[in-house]
Every structure is written in structure tokens, then in C-alpha cells.
Design an enzyme around this catalytic site. Structure first.
Site, PDB file in Angstrom:
ATOM      1  N   GLY A   7       0.839  -1.203   0.000  1.00 49.65           N
ATOM      2  CA  GLY A   7       0.000   0.000   0.000  1.00 49.65           C
ATOM      3  C   GLY A   7       0.867   1.243   0.000  1.00 49.65           C
ATOM      4  O   GLY A   7       0.540   2.246   0.647  1.00 49.65           O
ATOM      5  N   ARG A  11      -1.733   6.968   2.300  1.00 54.22           N
ATOM      6  CA  ARG A  11      -1.269   7.887   3.342  1.00 54.22           C
ATOM      7  C   ARG A  11      -0.317   7.194   4.302  1.00 54.22           C
ATOM      8  O   ARG A  11       0.749   7.710   4.627  1.00 54.22           O
ATOM      9  CB  ARG A  11      -2.470   8.470   4.103  1.00 54.22           C
ATOM     10  CG  ARG A  11      -3.365   9.381   3.284  1.00 54.22           C
ATOM     11  CD  ARG A  11      -4.445  10.035   4.150  1.00 54.22           C
ATOM     12  NE  ARG A  11      -5.337   9.038   4.725  1.00 54.22           N
ATOM     13  CZ  ARG A  11      -6.493   8.673   4.181  1.00 54.22           C
ATOM     14  NH1 ARG A  11      -6.890   9.217   3.058  1.00 54.22           N
ATOM     15  NH2 ARG A  11      -7.263   7.773   4.769  1.00 54.22           N
ATOM     16  N   HIS A 154     -11.744   9.696  15.087  1.00 52.02           N
ATOM     17  CA  HIS A 154     -10.879   9.507  13.932  1.00 52.02           C
ATOM     18  C   HIS A 154     -11.430  10.271  12.735  1.00 52.02           C
ATOM     19  O   HIS A 154     -12.554  10.781  12.754  1.00 52.02           O
ATOM     20  CB  HIS A 154     -10.748   8.021  13.579  1.00 52.02           C
ATOM     21  CG  HIS A 154      -9.845   7.259  14.492  1.00 52.02           C
ATOM     22  ND1 HIS A 154     -10.283   6.740  15.699  1.00 52.02           N
ATOM     23  CD2 HIS A 154      -8.537   6.946  14.403  1.00 52.02           C
ATOM     24  CE1 HIS A 154      -9.274   6.124  16.301  1.00 52.02           C
ATOM     25  NE2 HIS A 154      -8.205   6.233  15.536  1.00 52.02           N
ATOM     26  N   LYS A 158     -12.279   6.580   8.105  1.00 56.19           N
ATOM     27  CA  LYS A 158     -12.081   5.326   8.823  1.00 56.19           C
ATOM     28  C   LYS A 158     -13.348   4.474   8.723  1.00 56.19           C
ATOM     29  O   LYS A 158     -14.455   4.957   8.975  1.00 56.19           O
ATOM     30  CB  LYS A 158     -11.725   5.581  10.289  1.00 56.19           C
ATOM     31  CG  LYS A 158     -11.342   4.313  11.055  1.00 56.19           C
ATOM     32  CD  LYS A 158     -10.734   4.648  12.420  1.00 56.19           C
ATOM     33  CE  LYS A 158     -10.369   3.391  13.193  1.00 56.19           C
ATOM     34  NZ  LYS A 158      -9.372   2.556  12.495  1.00 56.19           N
TER      35      LYS A 158
END
Length: 266
Positions: A7, A11, A154, A158
Site C-alpha cells: 500500500g 497515506r 478519527h 475510517k
């Protein structure tokens, strides 16, 4: 230890590339992006915005199996299990920061740790794992006289709720109090719920904006309230912890470990 980041264009992946490049005792060995991505063949350092590192992004673990010793995985439960199976088959260590795994998926991950070392933790932050230690101590001392509530926040992207970290905090507190979290957890309240029971552990969830991660555990009784709080302001916090875990795995036998092992907090 040569680290592979899966990945790599996300981010978290970009932060992991930077952390692996900057840490002592490890090096970035491989970076994996989605098959078909325009970033296949790009330099991992340029993907992360830090200049060329000489590591070219590939489309699968099979394309870089000879280039890494430990994989760091912050993906999804299904993909994490595929990656763990690959690592077990090829005698590669794996650090898993993926959240949202159910009991069956956790059991499957544990089975892979019989073949290769695994560090699995819902939160790789050094501060969060110290907080878990503090929570256990507080719960043991305060006991059943104090109500326990866990509030977490969060970012809007998420997908799992409550967070894996909040659930782990609940497990630590419940264990210290001799309770089963599955039996005493209450997830949100609405309507005429009645007074709280003495032994329930409440969870409240916030999803908003770009909040990296905030957790607050309340121990409240008549006359006072104690709050143990952790706030993360950058994903680099989690990346550095994961890289530290990867480095710690050097020479470790096949087994299931967590960040409490890595930090010698047990």
C-alpha cells in the site's frame, strides 16, 4: 532488516517509506502498489516525496520476494490474511497494523504465526502502548467503584468502529477488572436506556474531518473523574512504531507478538 511496505502509495504507506528510510538498523527493500497502478515502476522515494531511493514499486509480493525480510501491512483484513499466508509460506516476518479483524480472522493470523514471526497490534504508537499499561494499572487500583467510558475520534474515512485501539483499551481494562468485554461492552446509547450498570464499559465514537486518532478513557465515580488520554497528530507516529517492531523481529522465532513485547512492557 529489509522492510517491504504494501500500500505504498497510500497515506500510511508513504509515512512507512519515510520511516523505514530514516530509521537505523533497517532499510527499505520493497514497495508494493496496486496491480495496474500507474505507479508500478516508480521510485518508492519519489512516491513518498523524499527523492529517489533506488527501490522500484512493484505490483505484488511475488515480484519482490527476494528483496525483503519483513513486511509491514496496514491494509484490510482480507488482504492482510493473504499477505500473512504469503509471508508464512516464504519464511518472512510480518508486522500487522490492520484494524477491523474479526475473531476468525485473528485466529487465522495466529495460525500463520506458527510458521513465521508476527507482530500484531491495533495501534503501533509507542505512546498508545504505554497508555495501555497505564490503563491496566489504573483499573486494578480503582476497581469496580469507578465507571469506565471510552471515547475515540478519527477521520471521516475510517471504516471500522469503534477503533481497534479503543477495543484494545476496553479489553485491557476489562481483563484488569476480571470482566469479559464481550459481555459488558455498551456501544453508544440512545433513547430511554435507563441508568448504567455498575460493570458496563461504554464506547462512544466520533468520525469527523482529518482527525488522526484520539482516545480518552474515563474512570468516574462520585466526586471525581480520572481521564487517561492519548492524541496522535501525525500518522508518522504509527509508522515509526511499526518500523521499530520490524527491527525488533530480527532473529525472533515464529510466534505471535504484540507491541507490549516489542517495548518490553509485559
Amino acid at each position: 532488516m529489509r522492510i517491504a511496505v504494501i500500500g505504498a502509495s497510500g497515506r500510511m504507506g508513504k509515512n512507512l517509506i519515510i520511516a523505514a528510510h530514516e530509521a537505523e538498523g533497517v532499510s527499505l527493500g520493497a514497495a508494493i502498489v496496486k496491480a495496474g497502478s500507474s505507479l508500478v515502476g516508480a521510485d518508492a522515494g519519489e512516491i513518498a516525496g523524499i527523492g529517489k531511493l533506488g527501490v522500484v514499486a512493484v505490483a505484488s509480493l511475488a515480484d519482490c520476494v527476494a528483496d525483503f525480510d519483513v513486511l509491514i501491512d496496514f491494509t484490510t483484513p482480507a488482504l492482510t490474511l493473504e499477505n500473512a499466508a504469503f509471508c508464512a509460506q516464504h519464511n518472512k516476518a510480518i508486522v500487522v497494523g490492520t484494524t477491523g479483524l474479526n475473531d476468525d480472522e485473528k485466529a487465522a493470523l495466529t495460525s500463520f504465526s506458527e510458521q513465521a514471526p508476527v507482530v500484531f497490534a491495533p495501534n503501533m504508537s509507542i505512546g498508545v502502548n504505554l497508555t495501555l499499561k497505564l490503563l491496566a494499572t489504573a483499573a486494578e487500583i480503582l476497581g469496580d467503584d469507578y465507571d469506565v467510558e471510552i471515547v475515540e475520534a478519527h477521520h471521516r474515512h475510517k471504516v471500522d468502529s469503534p477503533s481497534g485501539t479503543a477495543l484494545r483499551m476496553g479489553e485491557v481494562v476489562a481483563d484488569a477488572l476480571g470482566r469479559d468485554l464481550k459481555e459488558c461492552a455498551v456501544y453508544g446509547r440512545e433513547g430511554q436506556t435507563g441508568a448504567r450498570t455498575q460493570k458496563e464499559i461504554g464506547f462512544e465514537t466520533i468520525r469527523a474531518g482529518d482527525v488522526v486518532g484520539e482516545h480518552s478513557v474515563w474512570f468516574a465515580t462520585e466526586g471525581e473523574r480520572i481521564e487517561i488520554v492519548h492524541k496522535a497528530s501525525s500518522r508518522m507516529t504509527f509508522a515509526k512504531g511499526a518500523v521499530r517492531a520490524a527491527n525488533w523481529l530480527s532473529g525472533k522465532p515464529a510466534a505471535m507478538y504484540d507491541m507490549q513485547d516489542v517495548l518490553n512492557l509485559k
